[in-house]
Design a protein around this motif. Structure first.
Motif, PDB file in Angstrom:
ATOM      1  N   UNK A 244      29.901  57.985  22.734  1.00 20.91           N
ATOM      2  CA  UNK A 244      30.340  59.369  22.497  1.00 20.91           C
ATOM      3  C   UNK A 244      29.615  59.929  21.278  1.00 20.91           C
ATOM      4  N   UNK A 245      29.645  61.241  21.135  1.00 20.02           N
ATOM      5  CA  UNK A 245      29.023  61.922  20.002  1.00 20.02           C
ATOM      6  C   UNK A 245      30.113  62.525  19.111  1.00 20.02           C
ATOM      7  N   UNK A 246      29.675  63.088  17.997  1.00 16.72           N
ATOM      8  CA  UNK A 246      30.622  63.710  17.062  1.00 16.72           C
ATOM      9  C   UNK A 246      31.488  64.752  17.762  1.00 16.72           C
ATOM     10  N   UNK A 247      30.860  65.591  18.585  1.00 20.22           N
ATOM     11  CA  UNK A 247      31.596  66.659  19.255  1.00 20.22           C
ATOM     12  C   UNK A 247      32.590  66.122  20.281  1.00 20.22           C
ATOM     13  N   UNK A 248      32.366  64.904  20.765  1.00 21.84           N
ATOM     14  CA  UNK A 248      33.219  64.329  21.812  1.00 21.84           C
ATOM     15  C   UNK A 248      34.281  63.379  21.271  1.00 21.84           C
ATOM     16  N   UNK A 249      34.292  63.141  19.958  1.00 25.46           N
ATOM     17  CA  UNK A 249      35.087  62.034  19.407  1.00 25.46           C
ATOM     18  C   UNK A 249      36.584  62.182  19.599  1.00 25.46           C
ATOM     19  N   UNK A 250      37.076  63.412  19.740  1.00 23.27           N
ATOM     20  CA  UNK A 250      38.524  63.608  19.872  1.00 23.27           C
ATOM     21  C   UNK A 250      39.025  63.446  21.298  1.00 23.27           C
ATOM     22  N   UNK A 251      38.125  63.411  22.261  1.00 22.95           N
ATOM     23  CA  UNK A 251      38.565  63.377  23.660  1.00 22.95           C
ATOM     24  C   UNK A 251      37.927  62.254  24.492  1.00 22.95           C
TER      25      UNK A 251
END
Length: 376
Positions: A244-251
């Protein structure tokens, strides 16, 4: 909204800051700037005049307008001026970052430095704005945690400009490989190896790995994960690797883990996490799915953060030096600044980098399956 005058002024200034215009280089003519920005000659002259007055540009009669040598100006101002250090991190107020910053700040304060702290939130545009701000002010040295260090960085020119201006900088936790900067990091590949090997030695063969891949820490930890499997001759199931990437880390990590664990073919007994923060999120997921840690699933984190001991399950994790790393960074930047002054601005980028060896801290989040087999 920027006025036309300020738009032209900011654009010229940015080209000086990022090194597009170097000292004593002629900038675009008034006519070229008028065409580029669709503005009047008066607007161009107003912007250039302000930059000349403030020392960014200088004029030569009959030749044009040139970029000023601000490094010479900076050196002339050094005597008796306040000592300033900038610390740039991806985050400031959460997780392990306060400990790193405190370690650096305490040491720098002892040496009489004023410390300015900036956060990029792991966003490259934020990093650019911060570097522009730093390059327009007077800083003796910079400690940087790179932003999205696994990607090609669009802000390399700013770091090259720091070098041209003889402003020492070092990188912590990761570094931009193309710059080959002085750096203080952990051996993250070995850390990922130790995380995974710990589970393998405890009899786990079906292991999920979850890694953040826009930072080199994550890619190296994933490499260690893969290497541990290969060295122990354990097949790797590609579907067990979550990235995952930074933008995807919460989901994305949570969603992907739920899919794997809900699969009818799921037989995983181990979980290797990019860091402790992610492990805590996963513990909440497992709680809602009635999966017990470590009886049903063993988990290993990374960084040995304060989070590792606050939950009901005490987390096995890889130790991060935190405040020790911050203090080492402060000592190194202080030494580089002194070296620069002693050598009258000669090359200061010859210090040795530091790599911290990883160590696993074993707590109660992992189960030894070998013992279970012996008693059954």
């Amino acid at each position: 909204m920027l006025t036309k005058y300020n738009m032209v002024k900011k654009a010229i200034k940015s080209k000086i800051i990022n090194g597009t215009y170097i000292p004593n280089q002629k900038i675009s003519s008034e006519s070229e700037l008028m065409k580029e920005f669709s503005v009047s000659r008066h607007t161009v002259r107003q912007a250039i005049g302000d930059l000349v007055t403030t020392g960014w540009l200088y004029r030569e009669q009959g030749s044009g307008t040139f970029c000023a040598d601000r490094s010479a100006m900076s050196n002339n101002q050094e005597q008796g001026s306040q000592k300033n250090i900038a610390i740039i991190t991806t985050y400031i107020s959460d997780y392990i970052f306060p400990s790193i910053i405190r370690g650096a700040e305490a040491r720098l304060s002892d040496e009489g430095y004023q410390v300015s702290i900036f956060s990029t939130n792991n966003n490259q545009e934020n990093e650019q704005r911060i570097l522009e701000k730093i390059l327009t002010q007077k800083f003796d040295g910079i400690i940087v945690e790179p932003t999205k260090s696994a990607y090609s960085n669009p802000n390399i020119n700013y770091y090259l400009n720091l070098e041209r201006l003889s402003i020492p900088y070092i990188m912590i936790n990761a570094y931009y490989d193309e710059l080959e900067p002085i750096n203080i990091v952990m051996d993250d590949e070995k850390g990922g190896f130790l995380q995974t090997e710990h589970l393998i030695k405890r009899g786990h063969q079906n292991i999920i790995g979850c890694f953040k891949t826009d930072d080199t820490q994550g890619t190296k930890r994933m490499k260690g994960f893969l290497k541990a499997h290969r060295q122990n001759k354990i097949p790797i199931n590609p579907s067990n690797i979550i990235t995952y990437t930074t933008e995807e880390k919460d989901t994305k990590p949570v969603d992907e883990l739920k899919k794997i664990l809900a699969s009818k073919n799921n037989c995983n007994t181990g979980l290797v996490c990019y860091n402790d923060e992610l492990a805590m999120k996963f513990l909440d997921v497992l709680r809602t799915m009635n999966i017990q840690v470590p009886d049903d699933l063993s988990i290993v984190g990374y960084d040995d953060s304060p989070l590792a001991e606050i939950s009901e399950v005490k987390l096995t994790s890889i130790a991060h030096p935190k405040s020790e790393l911050g203090e080492a960074a402060a000592n190194m930047i202080i030494d580089l600044i002194k070296l620069k002054k002693d050598n009258k601005n000669k090359d200061v980028y010859n210090a040795n980098s530091i790599v911290y060896p990883p160590e696993i801290i074993i707590r109660t989040s992992t189960k030894d399956l070998n013992k279970s087999k012996m008693t059954s």
